[in-house]
Enzyme design. Structure first.
Site, PDB file in Angstrom:
ATOM      1  CB  THR A 263      -0.886  -0.018   1.267  1.00 50.66           C
ATOM      2  OG1 THR A 263      -1.455   1.270   1.482  1.00 50.66           O
ATOM      3  CG2 THR A 263      -0.095  -0.379   2.520  1.00 50.66           C
ATOM      4  CG  ASP A 264      -1.164   5.017  -0.929  1.00 48.16           C
ATOM      5  OD1 ASP A 264      -1.736   4.369  -0.027  1.00 48.16           O
ATOM      6  OD2 ASP A 264      -1.746   5.925  -1.570  1.00 48.16           O
ATOM      7  CD  GLU A 265      -3.628   3.339   4.142  1.00 48.48           C
ATOM      8  OE1 GLU A 265      -3.609   3.387   5.384  1.00 48.48           O
ATOM      9  OE2 GLU A 265      -4.640   3.058   3.477  1.00 48.48           O
TER      10      GLU A 265
ATOM     11  CE1 TYR B  89      -3.270  -2.733   5.685  1.00 45.71           C
ATOM     12  CE2 TYR B  89      -3.322  -0.380   5.178  1.00 45.71           C
ATOM     13  CZ  TYR B  89      -3.278  -1.701   4.753  1.00 45.71           C
ATOM     14  OH  TYR B  89      -3.231  -1.986   3.414  1.00 45.71           O
TER      15      TYR B  89
ATOM     16  CE  LYS C 220       0.219  -4.669   3.024  1.00 42.47           C
ATOM     17  NZ  LYS C 220      -0.125  -6.035   2.494  1.00 42.47           N
TER      18      LYS C 220
HETATM   19  P1  NAD Z   1      -9.404  -7.645   2.299  1.00 48.87           P
HETATM   20  O1  NAD Z   1      -9.393  -7.344   3.760  1.00 48.87           O
HETATM   21  O2  NAD Z   1     -10.647  -7.401   1.516  1.00 48.87           O
HETATM   22  O3  NAD Z   1      -8.997  -9.170   2.056  1.00 48.87           O
HETATM   23  C1  NAD Z   1      -7.968  -9.797   2.749  1.00 48.87           C
HETATM   24  C2  NAD Z   1      -8.085 -11.297   2.506  1.00 48.87           C
HETATM   25  O4  NAD Z   1      -6.994 -11.958   3.199  1.00 48.87           O
HETATM   26  C3  NAD Z   1      -9.391 -11.918   3.057  1.00 48.87           C
HETATM   27  O5  NAD Z   1      -9.935 -12.779   2.114  1.00 48.87           O
HETATM   28  C4  NAD Z   1      -8.923 -12.683   4.287  1.00 48.87           C
HETATM   29  O6  NAD Z   1      -9.729 -13.802   4.591  1.00 48.87           O
HETATM   30  C5  NAD Z   1      -7.507 -13.080   3.892  1.00 48.87           C
HETATM   31  N1  NAD Z   1      -6.648 -13.331   5.049  1.00 48.87           N
HETATM   32  C6  NAD Z   1      -6.492 -12.544   6.153  1.00 48.87           C
HETATM   33  N2  NAD Z   1      -5.627 -13.127   7.011  1.00 48.87           N
HETATM   34  C7  NAD Z   1      -5.203 -14.284   6.433  1.00 48.87           C
HETATM   35  C8  NAD Z   1      -4.302 -15.304   6.811  1.00 48.87           C
HETATM   36  N3  NAD Z   1      -3.634 -15.247   7.978  1.00 48.87           N
HETATM   37  N4  NAD Z   1      -4.091 -16.346   5.969  1.00 48.87           N
HETATM   38  C9  NAD Z   1      -4.766 -16.418   4.784  1.00 48.87           C
HETATM   39  N5  NAD Z   1      -5.646 -15.488   4.384  1.00 48.87           N
HETATM   40  C10 NAD Z   1      -5.861 -14.421   5.187  1.00 48.87           C
HETATM   41  O7  NAD Z   1      -8.176  -6.819   1.709  1.00 48.87           O
HETATM   42  P2  NAD Z   1      -8.029  -6.108   0.293  1.00 48.87           P
HETATM   43  O8  NAD Z   1      -8.596  -4.744   0.359  1.00 48.87           O
HETATM   44  O9  NAD Z   1      -8.470  -7.041  -0.778  1.00 48.87           O
HETATM   45  O10 NAD Z   1      -6.432  -5.953   0.234  1.00 48.87           O
HETATM   46  C11 NAD Z   1      -5.618  -6.996  -0.295  1.00 48.87           C
HETATM   47  C12 NAD Z   1      -4.168  -6.576  -0.200  1.00 48.87           C
HETATM   48  O11 NAD Z   1      -3.964  -5.352  -0.901  1.00 48.87           O
HETATM   49  C13 NAD Z   1      -3.689  -6.332   1.242  1.00 48.87           C
HETATM   50  O12 NAD Z   1      -2.384  -6.824   1.366  1.00 48.87           O
HETATM   51  C14 NAD Z   1      -3.715  -4.812   1.363  1.00 48.87           C
HETATM   52  O13 NAD Z   1      -2.748  -4.372   2.303  1.00 48.87           O
HETATM   53  C15 NAD Z   1      -3.360  -4.389  -0.047  1.00 48.87           C
HETATM   54  N6  NAD Z   1      -3.885  -3.088  -0.475  1.00 48.87           N
HETATM   55  C16 NAD Z   1      -5.206  -2.780  -0.318  1.00 48.87           C
HETATM   56  C17 NAD Z   1      -5.692  -1.549  -0.755  1.00 48.87           C
HETATM   57  C18 NAD Z   1      -7.154  -1.179  -0.644  1.00 48.87           C
HETATM   58  O14 NAD Z   1      -7.516  -0.038  -0.946  1.00 48.87           O
HETATM   59  N7  NAD Z   1      -8.044  -2.091  -0.247  1.00 48.87           N
HETATM   60  C19 NAD Z   1      -4.814  -0.639  -1.361  1.00 48.87           C
HETATM   61  C20 NAD Z   1      -3.469  -0.991  -1.499  1.00 48.87           C
HETATM   62  C21 NAD Z   1      -3.018  -2.221  -1.061  1.00 48.87           C
HETATM   63  P1  TYD Z   2     -10.837   3.736   4.254  1.00 49.78           P
HETATM   64  O1  TYD Z   2     -11.753   3.317   3.156  1.00 49.78           O
HETATM   65  O2  TYD Z   2     -10.975   3.106   5.605  1.00 49.78           O
HETATM   66  O3  TYD Z   2      -9.352   3.606   3.690  1.00 49.78           O
HETATM   67  P2  TYD Z   2      -7.939   4.132   4.311  1.00 49.78           P
HETATM   68  O4  TYD Z   2      -8.137   4.517   5.724  1.00 49.78           O
HETATM   69  O5  TYD Z   2      -7.087   2.913   4.165  1.00 49.78           O
HETATM   70  O6  TYD Z   2      -7.518   5.272   3.442  1.00 49.78           O
HETATM   71  O7  TYD Z   2     -11.013   5.302   4.460  1.00 49.78           O
HETATM   72  C1  TYD Z   2     -10.814   6.208   3.367  1.00 49.78           C
HETATM   73  C2  TYD Z   2     -10.940   7.612   3.926  1.00 49.78           C
HETATM   74  O8  TYD Z   2     -12.297   7.821   4.340  1.00 49.78           O
HETATM   75  C3  TYD Z   2     -10.087   7.847   5.165  1.00 49.78           C
HETATM   76  O9  TYD Z   2      -9.586   9.176   5.130  1.00 49.78           O
HETATM   77  C4  TYD Z   2     -11.068   7.684   6.324  1.00 49.78           C
HETATM   78  C5  TYD Z   2     -12.385   8.157   5.734  1.00 49.78           C
HETATM   79  N1  TYD Z   2     -13.603   7.502   6.262  1.00 49.78           N
HETATM   80  C6  TYD Z   2     -14.689   8.284   6.695  1.00 49.78           C
HETATM   81  O10 TYD Z   2     -14.654   9.522   6.648  1.00 49.78           O
HETATM   82  N2  TYD Z   2     -15.806   7.649   7.155  1.00 49.78           N
HETATM   83  C7  TYD Z   2     -15.901   6.281   7.251  1.00 49.78           C
HETATM   84  O11 TYD Z   2     -16.944   5.752   7.725  1.00 49.78           O
HETATM   85  C8  TYD Z   2     -14.783   5.492   6.780  1.00 49.78           C
HETATM   86  C9  TYD Z   2     -14.825   3.994   6.851  1.00 49.78           C
HETATM   87  C10 TYD Z   2     -13.664   6.145   6.298  1.00 49.78           C
END
Ligand code: NAD
Ligand code: TYD
Length: 356
Positions: A132-134, A158, A162
Protein backbone atom coordinates in the site's frame (compact mmCIF):
# COMPACT_ATOMS: atom_id res chain seq x y z
CA UNK A 1 0.09 -22.27 -12.17
CA UNK A 2 0.21 -19.48 -9.61
CA UNK A 3 -0.49 -19.42 -5.87
CA UNK A 4 -2.61 -16.47 -4.73
CA UNK A 5 -2.97 -15.68 -1.01
CA UNK A 6 -6.03 -13.76 0.18
CA UNK A 7 -7.97 -14.50 -3.00
CA UNK A 8 -11.32 -14.46 -1.18
CA UNK A 9 -10.91 -10.80 -0.21
CA UNK A 10 -11.73 -7.70 -2.22
CA UNK A 11 -8.68 -7.20 -4.44
CA UNK A 12 -7.58 -10.85 -4.39
CA UNK A 13 -10.91 -12.13 -5.68
CA UNK A 14 -11.01 -9.45 -8.39
CA UNK A 15 -7.47 -10.51 -9.34
CA UNK A 16 -8.40 -14.22 -9.54
CA UNK A 17 -11.52 -13.50 -11.61
CA UNK A 18 -9.61 -11.20 -13.98
CA UNK A 19 -6.71 -13.67 -14.21
CA UNK A 20 -8.94 -16.58 -15.25
CA UNK A 21 -10.88 -14.36 -17.64
CA UNK A 22 -7.69 -13.49 -19.51
CA UNK A 23 -5.57 -16.66 -19.15
CA UNK A 24 -5.93 -20.41 -18.78
CA UNK A 25 -3.18 -20.67 -16.19
CA UNK A 26 -4.65 -22.30 -13.04
CA UNK A 27 -4.78 -20.57 -9.65
CA UNK A 28 -4.42 -22.06 -6.18
CA UNK A 29 -6.26 -19.68 -3.90
CA UNK A 30 -5.18 -19.87 -0.24
CA UNK A 31 -7.38 -17.89 2.15
CA UNK A 32 -8.19 -18.12 5.86
CA UNK A 33 -11.70 -16.74 5.31
CA UNK A 34 -11.56 -14.11 8.02
CA UNK A 35 -14.55 -11.75 8.25
CA UNK A 36 -13.17 -10.13 5.05
CA UNK A 37 -12.88 -13.34 3.04
CA UNK A 38 -15.97 -14.43 1.17
CA UNK A 39 -16.25 -17.55 -1.02
CA UNK A 40 -19.29 -15.98 -2.71
CA UNK A 41 -16.79 -13.66 -4.41
CA UNK A 42 -15.68 -16.53 -6.66
CA UNK A 43 -18.97 -18.44 -6.81
CA UNK A 44 -18.84 -18.07 -10.61
CA UNK A 45 -15.75 -20.34 -10.59
CA UNK A 46 -17.52 -23.20 -8.75
CA UNK A 47 -17.17 -25.66 -11.63
CA UNK A 48 -13.98 -24.25 -13.07
CA UNK A 49 -11.12 -26.80 -12.83
CA UNK A 50 -8.57 -23.98 -13.18
CA UNK A 51 -9.44 -22.67 -9.67
CA UNK A 52 -8.39 -24.62 -6.56
CA UNK A 53 -9.55 -23.03 -3.31
CA UNK A 54 -7.66 -23.98 -0.12
CA UNK A 55 -9.06 -22.85 3.23
CA UNK A 56 -5.97 -22.12 5.34
CA UNK A 57 -3.68 -19.66 7.05
CA UNK A 58 -0.51 -18.17 5.54
CA UNK A 59 1.06 -18.55 9.01
CA UNK A 60 0.74 -22.36 8.67
CA UNK A 61 4.21 -23.06 7.23
CA UNK A 62 3.59 -26.80 6.83
CA UNK A 63 0.41 -26.22 4.85
CA UNK A 64 2.09 -23.67 2.56
CA UNK A 65 5.16 -25.89 2.08
CA UNK A 66 2.86 -28.79 1.16
CA UNK A 67 0.96 -26.68 -1.38
CA UNK A 68 4.18 -25.45 -2.99
CA UNK A 69 5.53 -28.99 -3.23
CA UNK A 70 2.29 -30.41 -4.60
CA UNK A 71 1.42 -27.70 -7.14
CA UNK A 72 4.88 -26.30 -8.06
CA UNK A 73 3.59 -22.78 -8.83
CA UNK A 74 5.73 -20.45 -10.92
CA UNK A 75 4.68 -17.47 -8.79
CA UNK A 76 3.17 -16.44 -5.47
CA UNK A 77 0.92 -13.37 -5.51
CA UNK A 78 0.55 -12.27 -1.90
CA UNK A 79 -2.61 -10.32 -1.04
CA UNK A 80 -3.53 -11.93 2.31
CA UNK A 81 -3.60 -9.31 5.05
CA UNK A 82 -5.63 -7.55 7.66
CA UNK A 83 -6.44 -4.40 5.70
CA UNK A 84 -8.71 -1.99 7.60
CA UNK A 85 -7.08 0.97 9.41
CA UNK A 86 -9.97 1.48 11.87
CA UNK A 87 -9.85 -2.19 12.92
CA UNK A 88 -6.07 -1.91 13.38
CA UNK A 89 -6.68 0.94 15.83
CA UNK A 90 -9.16 -1.13 17.87
CA UNK A 91 -7.09 -4.34 17.76
CA UNK A 92 -3.59 -4.37 16.22
CA UNK A 93 -2.63 -7.94 17.22
CA UNK A 94 -4.14 -9.66 14.15
CA UNK A 95 -2.31 -7.14 11.93
CA UNK A 96 1.04 -8.02 13.45
CA UNK A 97 0.28 -11.73 13.18
CA UNK A 98 -0.93 -11.91 9.58
CA UNK A 99 0.84 -8.98 7.95
CA UNK A 100 4.24 -9.43 9.58
CA UNK A 101 4.48 -13.00 10.91
CA UNK A 102 2.38 -14.32 8.02
CA UNK A 103 4.54 -12.63 5.39
CA UNK A 104 7.68 -13.89 7.15
CA UNK A 105 6.29 -17.42 7.19
CA UNK A 106 5.34 -17.24 3.51
CA UNK A 107 8.77 -15.88 2.56
CA UNK A 108 10.46 -18.74 4.39
CA UNK A 109 8.25 -21.34 2.71
CA UNK A 110 8.91 -19.67 -0.67
CA UNK A 111 12.67 -19.62 -0.04
CA UNK A 112 12.77 -23.32 0.86
CA UNK A 113 10.69 -24.16 -2.24
CA UNK A 114 12.77 -21.89 -4.51
CA UNK A 115 15.92 -23.72 -3.47
CA UNK A 116 14.48 -27.04 -4.69
CA UNK A 117 13.79 -25.70 -8.22
CA UNK A 118 15.85 -26.33 -11.32
CA UNK A 119 17.74 -23.36 -12.82
CA UNK A 120 15.06 -22.94 -15.49
CA UNK A 121 12.22 -22.86 -12.96
CA UNK A 122 14.20 -20.55 -10.66
CA UNK A 123 14.61 -18.08 -13.50
CA UNK A 124 10.82 -17.99 -13.93
CA UNK A 125 9.80 -17.88 -10.26
CA UNK A 126 8.38 -14.64 -8.76
CA UNK A 127 7.14 -13.56 -5.33
CA UNK A 128 4.80 -10.60 -5.93
CA UNK A 129 4.07 -8.70 -2.73
CA UNK A 130 0.92 -6.54 -2.75
CA UNK A 131 1.32 -3.47 -0.58
CA UNK A 132 0.00 0.00 0.00
CA UNK A 133 0.95 3.68 -0.33
CA UNK A 134 0.10 4.10 3.37
CA UNK A 135 3.64 2.93 4.25
CA UNK A 136 4.88 6.39 3.18
CA UNK A 137 2.85 8.23 5.81
CA UNK A 138 0.98 11.48 5.31
CA UNK A 139 1.57 14.35 2.84
CA UNK A 140 1.03 18.07 3.34
CA UNK A 141 -1.21 19.89 0.85
CA UNK A 142 1.71 21.09 -1.31
CA UNK A 143 4.00 18.06 -1.02
CA UNK A 144 4.92 16.12 -4.17
CA UNK A 145 3.23 12.69 -4.47
CA UNK A 146 4.97 9.59 -3.08
CA UNK A 147 7.65 8.09 -5.32
CA UNK A 148 9.36 4.72 -4.90
CA UNK A 149 12.20 6.48 -3.04
CA UNK A 150 10.02 8.35 -0.53
CA UNK A 151 11.15 7.29 2.97
CA UNK A 152 8.79 5.02 4.88
CA UNK A 153 6.89 6.80 7.69
CA UNK A 154 3.83 4.68 8.58
CA UNK A 155 1.42 6.15 11.12
CA UNK A 156 -1.25 3.50 11.84
CA UNK A 157 -0.87 -0.05 13.14
CA UNK A 158 -2.06 -1.21 9.70
CA UNK A 159 0.49 0.80 7.72
CA UNK A 160 3.27 -0.04 10.19
CA UNK A 161 2.55 -3.76 9.75
CA UNK A 162 2.53 -3.43 5.95
CA UNK A 163 5.77 -1.39 6.07
CA UNK A 164 7.37 -4.18 8.10
CA UNK A 165 6.21 -6.77 5.58
CA UNK A 166 7.65 -4.71 2.70
CA UNK A 167 11.01 -4.55 4.49
CA UNK A 168 11.04 -8.31 5.03
CA UNK A 169 10.33 -8.88 1.33
CA UNK A 170 13.19 -6.51 0.43
CA UNK A 171 15.57 -8.32 2.81
CA UNK A 172 14.69 -11.77 1.41
CA UNK A 173 15.73 -10.47 -2.03
CA UNK A 174 19.00 -8.94 -0.89
CA UNK A 175 20.03 -11.68 1.51
CA UNK A 176 18.68 -14.86 -0.05
CA UNK A 177 18.16 -13.87 -3.67
CA UNK A 178 14.44 -14.66 -3.58
CA UNK A 179 13.05 -13.09 -6.79
CA UNK A 180 10.60 -10.59 -5.31
CA UNK A 181 8.80 -7.56 -6.67
CA UNK A 182 6.44 -5.24 -4.75
CA UNK A 183 3.49 -3.04 -5.72
CA UNK A 184 2.58 -0.10 -3.46
CA UNK A 185 -0.93 0.89 -4.46
CA UNK A 186 -3.26 3.72 -3.48
CA UNK A 187 -6.86 3.29 -2.24
CA UNK A 188 -8.86 0.81 -4.32
CA UNK A 189 -12.61 0.74 -4.93
CA UNK A 190 -14.95 -1.34 -7.06
CA UNK A 191 -17.05 -4.53 -7.03
CA UNK A 192 -16.79 -6.98 -4.10
CA UNK A 193 -15.36 -4.46 -1.60
CA UNK A 194 -16.41 -5.23 1.98
CA UNK A 195 -18.70 -2.43 3.23
CA UNK A 196 -16.42 -1.32 6.07
CA UNK A 197 -14.26 0.83 3.76
CA UNK A 198 -15.43 4.33 2.83
CA UNK A 199 -16.95 3.86 -0.63
CA UNK A 200 -18.98 0.63 -0.15
CA UNK A 201 -20.01 1.75 3.37
CA UNK A 202 -21.39 5.04 2.06
CA UNK A 203 -23.33 3.32 -0.75
CA UNK A 204 -24.77 0.68 1.61
CA UNK A 205 -25.72 3.21 4.30
CA UNK A 206 -27.25 5.59 1.76
CA UNK A 207 -29.51 2.88 0.34
CA UNK A 208 -30.46 1.73 3.86
CA UNK A 209 -31.47 5.30 4.85
CA UNK A 210 -28.69 5.43 7.46
CA UNK A 211 -26.27 8.28 8.30
CA UNK A 212 -23.24 8.71 5.99
CA UNK A 213 -20.35 9.10 8.49
CA UNK A 214 -17.64 11.55 7.42
CA UNK A 215 -14.67 11.63 9.80
CA UNK A 216 -13.48 15.05 11.04
CA UNK A 217 -13.79 17.80 8.42
CA UNK A 218 -13.91 15.37 5.45
CA UNK A 219 -10.95 17.14 3.81
CA UNK A 220 -8.54 14.21 4.01
CA UNK A 221 -7.31 13.28 0.55
CA UNK A 222 -6.96 9.80 -0.95
CA UNK A 223 -5.79 8.83 -4.47
CA UNK A 224 -8.48 6.46 -5.77
CA UNK A 225 -7.89 3.58 -8.20
CA UNK A 226 -10.49 1.25 -9.68
CA UNK A 227 -9.71 -2.32 -8.60
CA UNK A 228 -9.59 -3.69 -12.16
CA UNK A 229 -6.81 -1.21 -12.94
CA UNK A 230 -4.85 -2.38 -9.89
CA UNK A 231 -5.22 -6.01 -11.05
CA UNK A 232 -3.97 -5.07 -14.54
CA UNK A 233 -1.00 -3.26 -13.00
CA UNK A 234 -0.14 -6.33 -10.89
CA UNK A 235 -0.25 -8.57 -13.96
CA UNK A 236 2.24 -6.21 -15.65
CA UNK A 237 4.51 -6.16 -12.58
CA UNK A 238 4.39 -9.95 -12.34
CA UNK A 239 5.22 -10.35 -16.02
CA UNK A 240 7.95 -7.75 -16.47
CA UNK A 241 8.73 -6.03 -13.15
CA UNK A 242 12.42 -5.85 -12.34
CA UNK A 243 13.50 -8.11 -9.50
CA UNK A 244 13.88 -6.45 -6.11
CA UNK A 245 12.10 -3.31 -7.35
CA UNK A 246 8.99 -1.63 -5.99
CA UNK A 247 6.35 -0.02 -8.21
CA UNK A 248 3.96 2.70 -7.06
CA UNK A 249 0.48 2.15 -8.48
CA UNK A 250 -2.10 4.92 -8.46
CA UNK A 251 -4.88 6.52 -10.41
CA UNK A 252 -3.88 10.21 -10.42
CA UNK A 253 -7.25 10.74 -8.73
CA UNK A 254 -6.72 12.77 -5.59
CA UNK A 255 -10.08 13.51 -3.96
CA UNK A 256 -11.15 14.87 -0.58
CA UNK A 257 -13.38 12.41 1.30
CA UNK A 258 -16.32 14.81 1.33
CA UNK A 259 -16.10 15.15 -2.47
CA UNK A 260 -16.11 11.34 -2.78
CA UNK A 261 -19.24 11.16 -0.62
CA UNK A 262 -20.90 13.93 -2.66
CA UNK A 263 -20.08 12.08 -5.91
CA UNK A 264 -21.65 8.89 -4.53
CA UNK A 265 -24.78 10.75 -3.37
CA UNK A 266 -25.18 12.39 -6.76
CA UNK A 267 -24.79 9.06 -8.61
CA UNK A 268 -27.34 7.44 -6.29
CA UNK A 269 -29.72 10.39 -6.77
CA UNK A 270 -29.55 9.62 -10.49
CA UNK A 271 -29.56 5.80 -10.41
CA UNK A 272 -31.71 5.05 -7.32
CA UNK A 273 -33.63 8.25 -6.53
CA UNK A 274 -35.24 8.57 -3.09
CA UNK A 275 -37.68 11.22 -1.84
CA UNK A 276 -34.79 13.58 -0.96
CA UNK A 277 -31.14 13.81 -1.99
CA UNK A 278 -28.84 11.30 -0.32
CA UNK A 279 -26.64 14.28 0.63
CA UNK A 280 -29.18 14.95 3.43
CA UNK A 281 -27.89 11.79 5.18
CA UNK A 282 -24.28 13.08 5.55
CA UNK A 283 -23.14 13.33 9.19
CA UNK A 284 -19.76 14.62 10.33
CA UNK A 285 -18.48 12.40 13.15
CA UNK A 286 -15.43 12.33 15.44
CA UNK A 287 -12.17 11.93 13.55
CA UNK A 288 -10.03 8.76 13.34
CA UNK A 289 -7.07 8.93 15.79
CA UNK A 290 -3.81 9.73 13.96
CA UNK A 291 -5.76 10.20 10.70
CA UNK A 292 -3.38 10.61 7.73
CA UNK A 293 -4.26 13.85 5.93
CA UNK A 294 -3.23 13.12 2.37
CA UNK A 295 -1.96 10.26 0.19
CA UNK A 296 -0.93 10.75 -3.44
CA UNK A 297 0.96 8.44 -5.78
CA UNK A 298 3.44 9.32 -8.48
CA UNK A 299 2.84 6.41 -10.88
CA UNK A 300 5.34 7.44 -13.55
CA UNK A 301 7.78 4.55 -12.97
CA UNK A 302 5.25 1.80 -13.75
CA UNK A 303 4.04 3.75 -16.78
CA UNK A 304 7.57 4.32 -18.07
CA UNK A 305 8.95 0.82 -17.41
CA UNK A 306 5.89 -1.39 -17.84
CA UNK A 307 3.57 0.72 -19.97
CA UNK A 308 0.74 0.60 -17.44
CA UNK A 309 -1.85 3.36 -17.11
CA UNK A 310 -5.30 3.20 -15.50
CA UNK A 311 -8.13 2.54 -17.95
CA UNK A 312 -10.89 3.96 -15.74
CA UNK A 313 -11.35 7.59 -14.77
CA UNK A 314 -12.76 8.41 -11.33
CA UNK A 315 -16.13 9.14 -12.96
CA UNK A 316 -16.38 5.88 -14.95
CA UNK A 317 -15.07 3.76 -12.07
CA UNK A 318 -17.44 5.27 -9.52
CA UNK A 319 -20.42 4.83 -11.84
CA UNK A 320 -19.50 1.16 -12.44
CA UNK A 321 -19.14 0.64 -8.69
CA UNK A 322 -22.53 2.13 -7.83
CA UNK A 323 -24.17 0.19 -10.67
CA UNK A 324 -22.53 -3.05 -9.48
CA UNK A 325 -23.75 -2.45 -5.91
CA UNK A 326 -27.30 -1.76 -7.05
CA UNK A 327 -27.29 -4.94 -9.13
CA UNK A 328 -25.81 -7.05 -6.30
CA UNK A 329 -27.88 -6.18 -3.26
CA UNK A 330 -28.03 -9.85 -2.22
CA UNK A 331 -24.23 -9.91 -1.93
CA UNK A 332 -24.33 -6.74 0.19
CA UNK A 333 -27.13 -8.05 2.45
CA UNK A 334 -25.34 -11.35 2.99
CA UNK A 335 -22.07 -9.78 4.13
CA UNK A 336 -23.94 -7.34 6.38
CA UNK A 337 -24.76 -9.90 9.03
CA UNK A 338 -23.16 -11.34 12.16
CA UNK A 339 -19.66 -10.00 12.70
CA UNK A 340 -20.32 -7.00 10.45
CA UNK A 341 -23.08 -5.72 12.73
CA UNK A 342 -20.84 -6.02 15.79
CA UNK A 343 -18.13 -4.02 14.01
CA UNK A 344 -20.54 -1.27 12.95
CA UNK A 345 -21.84 -0.98 16.51
CA UNK A 346 -18.31 -0.85 17.91
CA UNK A 347 -16.94 1.69 15.42
CA UNK A 348 -19.94 3.97 14.92
CA UNK A 349 -22.10 3.25 18.01
CA UNK A 350 -20.21 5.59 20.32
CA UNK A 351 -19.12 8.08 17.68
CA UNK A 352 -20.44 11.57 18.27
CA UNK A 353 -21.81 13.77 15.55
CA UNK A 354 -19.67 16.91 15.23
CA UNK A 355 -19.91 20.15 13.31
CA UNK A 356 -17.36 20.19 10.49
P1 NAD B 1 -9.40 -7.64 2.30
O1 NAD B 1 -9.39 -7.34 3.76
O2 NAD B 1 -10.65 -7.40 1.52
O3 NAD B 1 -9.00 -9.17 2.06
C1 NAD B 1 -7.97 -9.80 2.75
C2 NAD B 1 -8.09 -11.30 2.51
O4 NAD B 1 -6.99 -11.96 3.20
C3 NAD B 1 -9.39 -11.92 3.06
O5 NAD B 1 -9.94 -12.78 2.11
C4 NAD B 1 -8.92 -12.68 4.29
O6 NAD B 1 -9.73 -13.80 4.59
C5 NAD B 1 -7.51 -13.08 3.89
N1 NAD B 1 -6.65 -13.33 5.05
C6 NAD B 1 -6.49 -12.54 6.15
N2 NAD B 1 -5.63 -13.13 7.01
C7 NAD B 1 -5.20 -14.28 6.43
C8 NAD B 1 -4.30 -15.30 6.81
N3 NAD B 1 -3.63 -15.25 7.98
N4 NAD B 1 -4.09 -16.35 5.97
C9 NAD B 1 -4.77 -16.42 4.78
N5 NAD B 1 -5.65 -15.49 4.38
C10 NAD B 1 -5.86 -14.42 5.19
O7 NAD B 1 -8.18 -6.82 1.71
P2 NAD B 1 -8.03 -6.11 0.29
O8 NAD B 1 -8.60 -4.74 0.36
O9 NAD B 1 -8.47 -7.04 -0.78
O10 NAD B 1 -6.43 -5.95 0.23
C11 NAD B 1 -5.62 -7.00 -0.30
C12 NAD B 1 -4.17 -6.58 -0.20
O11 NAD B 1 -3.96 -5.35 -0.90
C13 NAD B 1 -3.69 -6.33 1.24
O12 NAD B 1 -2.38 -6.82 1.37
C14 NAD B 1 -3.72 -4.81 1.36
O13 NAD B 1 -2.75 -4.37 2.30
C15 NAD B 1 -3.36 -4.39 -0.05
N6 NAD B 1 -3.88 -3.09 -0.47
C16 NAD B 1 -5.21 -2.78 -0.32
C17 NAD B 1 -5.69 -1.55 -0.75
C18 NAD B 1 -7.15 -1.18 -0.64
O14 NAD B 1 -7.52 -0.04 -0.95
N7 NAD B 1 -8.04 -2.09 -0.25
C19 NAD B 1 -4.81 -0.64 -1.36
C20 NAD B 1 -3.47 -0.99 -1.50
C21 NAD B 1 -3.02 -2.22 -1.06
P1 TYD C 1 -10.84 3.74 4.25
O1 TYD C 1 -11.75 3.32 3.16
O2 TYD C 1 -10.97 3.11 5.61
O3 TYD C 1 -9.35 3.61 3.69
P2 TYD C 1 -7.94 4.13 4.31
O4 TYD C 1 -8.14 4.52 5.72
O5 TYD C 1 -7.09 2.91 4.17
O6 TYD C 1 -7.52 5.27 3.44
O7 TYD C 1 -11.01 5.30 4.46
C1 TYD C 1 -10.81 6.21 3.37
C2 TYD C 1 -10.94 7.61 3.93
O8 TYD C 1 -12.30 7.82 4.34
C3 TYD C 1 -10.09 7.85 5.17
O9 TYD C 1 -9.59 9.18 5.13
C4 TYD C 1 -11.07 7.68 6.32
C5 TYD C 1 -12.39 8.16 5.73
N1 TYD C 1 -13.60 7.50 6.26
C6 TYD C 1 -14.69 8.28 6.69
O10 TYD C 1 -14.65 9.52 6.65
N2 TYD C 1 -15.81 7.65 7.15
C7 TYD C 1 -15.90 6.28 7.25
O11 TYD C 1 -16.94 5.75 7.73
C8 TYD C 1 -14.78 5.49 6.78
C9 TYD C 1 -14.82 3.99 6.85
C10 TYD C 1 -13.66 6.15 6.30
Amino acid sequence: MILVTGGAGFIGSNFVLDWLASSDEPVINLDKLTYAGNPDNFASLANDPRHHFVHGDICDRELVAGLLKQYQPRAIVHFAAESHVDRSIHGPADFIRTNIDGTFSLLEAARAYFETLSDTLRAQFRFLHVSTDEVFGSLGPDDAPFTETTPYAPNSPYSASKAASDQLVRAWFHTYGLPVVTGNCSNNYGPLQFPEKLIPLIIANALAGKPLPVYGDGQQVRDWLYVGDHCAALRRVLADGRLGETYNIGGWNEKANLDVVHTLCDLLDELAPATQSYRQQIKFVTDRPGHDRRYAIDARKIERELGWKPAETFETGMRKTVQWTLANQDWVRKVQSGEYLQWIDRQYGQQKEVNA
